[in-house]
Design a protein around this motif. Structure first.
Motif, short mmCIF file in Angstrom:
data_model
loop_
_atom_site.label_atom_id
_atom_site.label_comp_id
_atom_site.label_asym_id
_atom_site.label_seq_id
_atom_site.Cartn_x
_atom_site.Cartn_y
_atom_site.Cartn_z
N LYS A 108 -7.32 -1.66 0.86
CA LYS A 108 -7.73 -1.29 2.22
C LYS A 108 -8.68 -2.33 2.80
O LYS A 108 -8.51 -2.77 3.95
CB LYS A 108 -8.40 0.09 2.21
CG LYS A 108 -8.91 0.54 3.58
CD LYS A 108 -9.64 1.86 3.49
CE LYS A 108 -10.16 2.29 4.87
NZ LYS A 108 -11.05 1.28 5.49
N GLU A 109 -9.68 -2.74 2.01
CA GLU A 109 -10.66 -3.70 2.52
C GLU A 109 -10.02 -5.07 2.74
O GLU A 109 -10.40 -5.79 3.68
CB GLU A 109 -11.84 -3.80 1.55
CG GLU A 109 -12.69 -2.54 1.53
CD GLU A 109 -13.86 -2.61 0.56
OE1 GLU A 109 -14.75 -1.73 0.64
OE2 GLU A 109 -13.90 -3.54 -0.27
N ARG A 153 -7.09 0.90 -4.73
CA ARG A 153 -6.78 1.40 -3.38
C ARG A 153 -7.83 0.90 -2.38
O ARG A 153 -7.50 0.46 -1.27
CB ARG A 153 -6.75 2.93 -3.40
CG ARG A 153 -6.33 3.54 -2.05
CD ARG A 153 -6.40 5.05 -2.08
NE ARG A 153 -5.47 5.63 -3.04
CZ ARG A 153 -5.82 6.29 -4.15
NH1 ARG A 153 -7.11 6.44 -4.44
NH2 ARG A 153 -4.91 6.78 -4.95
N ASP A 156 -8.20 -4.77 6.00
CA ASP A 156 -9.18 -4.75 7.10
C ASP A 156 -9.68 -6.16 7.42
O ASP A 156 -9.88 -6.51 8.59
CB ASP A 156 -10.37 -3.85 6.75
CG ASP A 156 -10.01 -2.37 6.78
OD1 ASP A 156 -8.95 -2.02 7.35
OD2 ASP A 156 -10.76 -1.56 6.20
N ILE A 192 0.84 -1.21 0.00
CA ILE A 192 0.00 0.00 0.00
C ILE A 192 0.88 1.25 0.00
O ILE A 192 0.59 2.23 -0.71
CB ILE A 192 -0.97 -0.01 1.21
CG1 ILE A 192 -2.07 -1.06 0.99
CG2 ILE A 192 -1.59 1.37 1.43
CD1 ILE A 192 -2.96 -1.29 2.19
#
Length: 418
Positions: free
Chosen positions: A356-357, A352, A360, A330
């Protein structure tokens, strides 16, 4: 299949029949211990639609799940049509795991590839398999892998009842807009460049194979209207020998790309259509600025590879390493996007968000089938450059206008039919 989900399927099938035209064909197979033909293969006219709808309304729940039998029978029927339509697709809907007949994932994937090709006539278009997994019970990875063995196949994870209609609509929007099938690329190095040391060292695609020494084939399958495909490959540079530069050309051919496909609109086979990729190397130490489009696609490939690697590490119990892999990428991804000025590009924004997901998901410190399936679908979406997202409220850069229109129409139709 449970009663509630079967009722949803019935409504969806009726919406599907409304979308079909008089020159389309339709067949319905149910499966439990064995597969059974409920509606024989027929051309869709108004009388046949009424017969099919009557049959659909009287379907009932049965107990078990013989997926192999269903795929085998569907492929046999499709391949037995004397003059098949230009696009042939099988939809597999299930809310359970295979528990009759072959049940091992490896066997089912292998059998799917065998079934769809067995009995296929040389001039017949390929069969695409679109799989739909309802709820948490089906093996989503299996359904994805089965779909991937066919030309243009896709998998839709239907998490709740609200996504059933849009998932079907999205898939229908694709198969009703196929403009080419059996699309393939052959990538090789021209003789002159090979003589001076150029060679293909990597081809970044799920369906690639080396068909000869230094010659690669990339099988793309079906392509829908509005879709694009970007194939990234790496070559070594031809040695900058002055006589070669001066006697041949300043632009050195480094790759020969040949495209073949079947034009479904004009019913003709096209190709090979050839293009030559050239690289011009100045006699100086100056570095060329990267091509922005190529740089964005290279970010796409590396993002998909990173998520795949993170999933592999998590599967082995290396959750900390998995999270670090994503976190490090990232940071690199953000830096490179800034350098090429691509922060606001729609594809970059989706990459992006997926990164991120994905991170998470892993931060929950739990690796299970849901995490495996979610990460696997994200990888396949970006590697195949195709939308298989059932939820129309979520933006997907690969969703074409036809897929969006049909998904929304099915959602609206389901509301009106309630």
């Amino acid at each position: 299949m449970r009663v509630e989900k079967l009722d949803l399927c019935k409504n969806t099938l009726k919406l599907l029949l409304k979308e079909l035209h008089h020159d389309d064909r339709f067949c319905l197979i149910s499966f439990s211990d064995e597969a059974k033909i409920e509606v024989p293969m027929l051309r869709v006219n108004e009388d046949q639609k009424r017969v099919a709808i009557h049959t659909i309304e009287h379907l009932s729940v049965r107990g078990r799940t013989n997926i192999a039998s269903a795929i085998s029978l569907a492929a046999q029927i499709a391949n037995s049509v004397p003059q098949p339509n230009k696009v042939r697709s099988v939809f597999l809907l299930t809310d359970g795991q295979a528990n009759v007949g072959p049940t091992e994932a490896k066997d089912l994937v292998e059998l799917t590839g065998i079934f769809v090709e067995a009995g296929r006539k040389p001039a017949s278009p390929p069969i695409s398999l679109h799989t739909f997994g309802y709820g948490p019970e089906p093996d989503h990875k299996l359904l994805l892998d089965m779909a991937k063995t066919t030309s243009g196949g896709s998998f839709y994870p239907v998490k709740d009842n609200s996504e059933v209609f849009s998932a079907f609509g999205d898939a229908i929007g694709g198969i009703l807009s196929v403009v080419a099938h059996d699309v393939s690329l052959t990538i090789s190095v021209p003789v002159d460049a090979a003589r001076y040391g150029s060679e293909i060292i990597a081809v970044h695609h799920e369906n690639k194979r080396e068909i000869a020494n230094g010659v690669w084939e990339v099988y793309i399958g079906d392509v829908y209207a509005e879709e694009t495909r970007d194939i990234i490959f790496e070559v070594t540079l031809a040695s900058p020998i002055r006589s070669f530069l001066e006697d041949t050309a300043p632009a050195i051919p480094h790759a020969l790309v040949e495209l073949t496909y079947v034009d479904t609109i004009h019913h003709t086979r096209v190709g090979p259509v050839s293009s030559v990729a050239v690289i011009k190397r100045p006699n100086s130490p100056d570095l060329s600025w990267p091509n922005r489009d190529v740089a964005i696609q290279w970010l796409r490939v590396r993002t998909a590879n990173c998520i795949a690697q993170a999933e592999s590490l998590a599967r082995l119990g290396e959750l900390d390493k998995s999270k670090k892999e994503l976190g490090d990428w990232i940071e690199e991804f953000t830096r490179e996007c800034f350098e090429i000025g691509a922060d606001k590009e729609p594809l970059i924004e989706q990459l992006r968000l997926d990164l991120k997901e994905s991170l998470d998901l892993l931060k929950g410190n739990v690796y299970n089938a849901y995490v495996e399936n979610d990460l696997g679908i994200r990888v396949h979406t970006h590697m195949s450059q195709r939308c298989s997202e059932p939820f129309t409220g979520k933006r997907n850069v690969y969703r074409t206008g036809q897929k969006r229109f049909r998904a929304q129409a099915f959602e609206k139709g389901s509301t009106l039919s309630k």
